[in-house]
Scaffold this motif. Sequence first.
Motif, PDB file in Angstrom:
ATOM      1  N   HIS A  98      31.489   7.169  30.673  1.00 40.67           N
ATOM      2  CA  HIS A  98      30.497   6.097  30.510  1.00 40.67           C
ATOM      3  C   HIS A  98      29.086   6.672  30.368  1.00 40.67           C
ATOM      4  O   HIS A  98      28.806   7.798  30.754  1.00 40.67           O
ATOM      5  N   PHE A  99      28.261   5.833  29.738  1.00 41.23           N
ATOM      6  CA  PHE A  99      26.929   6.310  29.335  1.00 41.23           C
ATOM      7  C   PHE A  99      25.852   5.582  30.124  1.00 41.23           C
ATOM      8  O   PHE A  99      24.755   5.343  29.659  1.00 41.23           O
ATOM      9  N   CYS A 100      26.220   5.204  31.385  1.00 40.97           N
ATOM     10  CA  CYS A 100      25.294   4.400  32.193  1.00 40.97           C
ATOM     11  C   CYS A 100      23.943   5.094  32.392  1.00 40.97           C
ATOM     12  O   CYS A 100      22.911   4.429  32.489  1.00 40.97           O
ATOM     13  N   SER A 101      23.951   6.435  32.465  1.00 42.62           N
ATOM     14  CA  SER A 101      22.694   7.103  32.797  1.00 42.62           C
ATOM     15  C   SER A 101      21.621   6.857  31.729  1.00 42.62           C
ATOM     16  O   SER A 101      20.440   6.995  32.000  1.00 42.62           O
ATOM     17  N   GLN A 102      22.065   6.506  30.501  1.00 34.58           N
ATOM     18  CA  GLN A 102      21.058   6.239  29.459  1.00 34.58           C
ATOM     19  C   GLN A 102      20.917   4.746  29.165  1.00 34.58           C
ATOM     20  O   GLN A 102      20.358   4.360  28.135  1.00 34.58           O
ATOM     21  N   CYS A 103      21.443   3.917  30.040  1.00 39.86           N
ATOM     22  CA  CYS A 103      21.455   2.490  29.713  1.00 39.86           C
ATOM     23  C   CYS A 103      20.034   1.932  29.564  1.00 39.86           C
ATOM     24  O   CYS A 103      19.184   2.123  30.425  1.00 39.86           O
ATOM     25  N   ASN A 104      19.811   1.260  28.431  1.00 38.79           N
ATOM     26  CA  ASN A 104      18.493   0.663  28.182  1.00 38.79           C
ATOM     27  C   ASN A 104      18.631  -0.829  27.869  1.00 38.79           C
ATOM     28  O   ASN A 104      17.765  -1.429  27.266  1.00 38.79           O
ATOM     29  N   ARG A 105      19.794  -1.419  28.251  1.00 42.30           N
ATOM     30  CA  ARG A 105      20.113  -2.769  27.793  1.00 42.30           C
ATOM     31  C   ARG A 105      20.067  -3.827  28.865  1.00 42.30           C
ATOM     32  O   ARG A 105      20.442  -3.589  30.006  1.00 42.30           O
ATOM     33  N   LEU A 106      19.653  -4.997  28.433  1.00 45.30           N
ATOM     34  CA  LEU A 106      19.840  -6.193  29.255  1.00 45.30           C
ATOM     35  C   LEU A 106      20.532  -7.216  28.373  1.00 45.30           C
ATOM     36  O   LEU A 106      20.384  -7.197  27.142  1.00 45.30           O
ATOM     37  N   ARG A 107      21.285  -8.092  28.999  1.00 45.13           N
ATOM     38  CA  ARG A 107      22.056  -9.078  28.237  1.00 45.13           C
ATOM     39  C   ARG A 107      21.752 -10.488  28.718  1.00 45.13           C
ATOM     40  O   ARG A 107      21.559 -10.705  29.927  1.00 45.13           O
ATOM     41  N   ILE A 108      21.750 -11.418  27.769  1.00 48.15           N
ATOM     42  CA  ILE A 108      21.565 -12.827  28.121  1.00 48.15           C
ATOM     43  C   ILE A 108      22.811 -13.583  27.647  1.00 48.15           C
ATOM     44  O   ILE A 108      23.188 -13.484  26.472  1.00 48.15           O
ATOM     45  N   THR A 109      23.435 -14.307  28.554  1.00 46.37           N
ATOM     46  CA  THR A 109      24.612 -15.092  28.150  1.00 46.37           C
ATOM     47  C   THR A 109      24.134 -16.345  27.413  1.00 46.37           C
ATOM     48  O   THR A 109      22.960 -16.724  27.494  1.00 46.37           O
ATOM     49  N   SER A 110      25.075 -17.019  26.734  1.00 47.77           N
ATOM     50  CA  SER A 110      24.648 -18.170  25.921  1.00 47.77           C
ATOM     51  C   SER A 110      24.111 -19.305  26.797  1.00 47.77           C
ATOM     52  O   SER A 110      23.334 -20.132  26.339  1.00 47.77           O
ATOM     53  N   ASP A 111      24.495 -19.333  28.080  1.00 46.59           N
ATOM     54  CA  ASP A 111      23.922 -20.362  28.965  1.00 46.59           C
ATOM     55  C   ASP A 111      22.716 -19.821  29.752  1.00 46.59           C
ATOM     56  O   ASP A 111      22.326 -20.380  30.777  1.00 46.59           O
ATOM     57  N   GLY A 112      22.154 -18.715  29.258  1.00 42.22           N
ATOM     58  CA  GLY A 112      20.840 -18.300  29.761  1.00 42.22           C
ATOM     59  C   GLY A 112      20.825 -17.529  31.066  1.00 42.22           C
ATOM     60  O   GLY A 112      19.854 -17.589  31.806  1.00 42.22           O
ATOM     61  N   LYS A 113      21.889 -16.784  31.334  1.00 43.46           N
ATOM     62  CA  LYS A 113      21.880 -15.946  32.538  1.00 43.46           C
ATOM     63  C   LYS A 113      21.649 -14.498  32.109  1.00 43.46           C
ATOM     64  O   LYS A 113      22.242 -14.041  31.124  1.00 43.46           O
ATOM     65  N   MET A 114      20.830 -13.780  32.868  1.00 43.69           N
ATOM     66  CA  MET A 114      20.576 -12.379  32.513  1.00 43.69           C
ATOM     67  C   MET A 114      21.546 -11.470  33.254  1.00 43.69           C
ATOM     68  O   MET A 114      21.705 -11.580  34.463  1.00 43.69           O
ATOM     69  N   LYS A 115      22.168 -10.583  32.489  1.00 40.17           N
ATOM     70  CA  LYS A 115      23.128  -9.636  33.056  1.00 40.17           C
ATOM     71  C   LYS A 115      22.532  -8.240  32.989  1.00 40.17           C
ATOM     72  O   LYS A 115      22.056  -7.811  31.941  1.00 40.17           O
ATOM     73  N   LEU A 116      22.622  -7.515  34.098  1.00 42.04           N
ATOM     74  CA  LEU A 116      22.111  -6.147  34.108  1.00 42.04           C
ATOM     75  C   LEU A 116      23.095  -5.190  33.466  1.00 42.04           C
ATOM     76  O   LEU A 116      22.720  -4.148  32.941  1.00 42.04           O
ATOM     77  N   CYS A 117      24.385  -5.551  33.548  1.00 43.66           N
ATOM     78  CA  CYS A 117      25.432  -4.657  33.047  1.00 43.66           C
ATOM     79  C   CYS A 117      26.516  -5.517  32.405  1.00 43.66           C
ATOM     80  O   CYS A 117      26.740  -6.656  32.826  1.00 43.66           O
ATOM     81  N   LEU A 118      27.178  -4.942  31.405  1.00 37.77           N
ATOM     82  CA  LEU A 118      28.292  -5.626  30.752  1.00 37.77           C
ATOM     83  C   LEU A 118      29.285  -6.153  31.783  1.00 37.77           C
ATOM     84  O   LEU A 118      29.893  -7.198  31.617  1.00 37.77           O
ATOM     85  N   PHE A 119      29.437  -5.400  32.864  1.00 34.16           N
ATOM     86  CA  PHE A 119      30.469  -5.746  33.839  1.00 34.16           C
ATOM     87  C   PHE A 119      29.924  -6.470  35.080  1.00 34.16           C
ATOM     88  O   PHE A 119      30.634  -6.586  36.072  1.00 34.16           O
TER      89      PHE A 119
END
Length: 331
Positions: free
Chosen positions: A253-274
Amino acid sequence: MILKDKYNRLHNYLRISLTEACNFHCIYCNPKESHKLSHSEPDILNFDEIERIIKIFLGLGFNKIRFTGGEPLARKNVGQLFERIKKLKEIFSFELSITTNGTLINGNLGELKANGLDRINFSLDSLNRQTFENITGRDKLDAVLKSIKDTSAAGYETTKINTVIMKGINDNEILDFCQFSIDNKVNVRFIEFMPFSNNSWKEERMFDSSSIMEIISKKYKPEPAGIDSGPARNYTIEKGRGKISFISSMTEHFCSQCNRLRITSDGKMKLCLFSPENELLNLSAMLRDKTKTDFDIIKAIDRQLQSKEFEHRTIEELTELKDINMLKIGG
Ligand code: SAM
Ligand code: SF4
């Protein structure tokens, strides 16, 4: 202000799921028997809210925005959203991309390009019509191939193809995909099959990157071609017009370089895919609360980011997690 977590990782890449809905039933993502939409239409962020979120993140120095889903192009009136985001390009410098199954493009690539869509990643797991249908539940291989072929005429540079290899399902096509990357100016990215709560993941189905490379190396001599800003390790194959890559989400896994944030379609922010449901920041509630300013939202985002773990859970822990499905997160 910029967004850094406690491990000093700069975050500048936002992925937004536009809808949980999808016209495909990929066995690794949205198996026919599993999916019920987890929220109703009014819960989905409207275009004003999506635009406000994007503006907030662009103001925080984000320079990559990706629309995903579900199938992002299945979102009603999605063209209007592209038009709005295009206007933001007059103020901010950023790249807009989508990940799509390619079936709802309907010849509109030129229009998408004109509306500021810089990059398209297609999902394509088989070049064989029957296997394609077995995986996706739809007889749409030709439509996807046509969209992929049309991208260069529409002015797109190398198109990325996401290919999830599963043992006993499409692992016999690894060399066909290499050939596809030789014949076409595409970047085929072999992605390791990941476990989500609805996708009946089994370790025996997983085909890891090193096993894929082993098969490829028996026929070709792939030359390392570096890494992009993302997690893919790239290779060229002699005389190839395109390239191949490996995304080893499970084994390296490439977590050490993670630069992403995710927003679900109902507007929740996820720090990680999982991240499980109980670890999400409810941005939607803040956007709909008239007393909350953009600054309040930024403070909440930053506070949440500081709880980001250094790496994702182990495979064993991931397979135990409930209520994490890819449609909702948006890949
Ligand atoms: N519908 C669009 C598509 O298929 O391109 C966008 C959403 S889809 C969830 C985004 C990406 O996630 C796709 O490239 C798909 O291959 C990948 N994906 C979905 N489930 C996966 C799994 N279990 N393991 C690895 N990749 C997965
Ligand atoms: Fe739909 Fe994409 Fe998931 Fe396939 S991978 S079911 S196309 S969201």
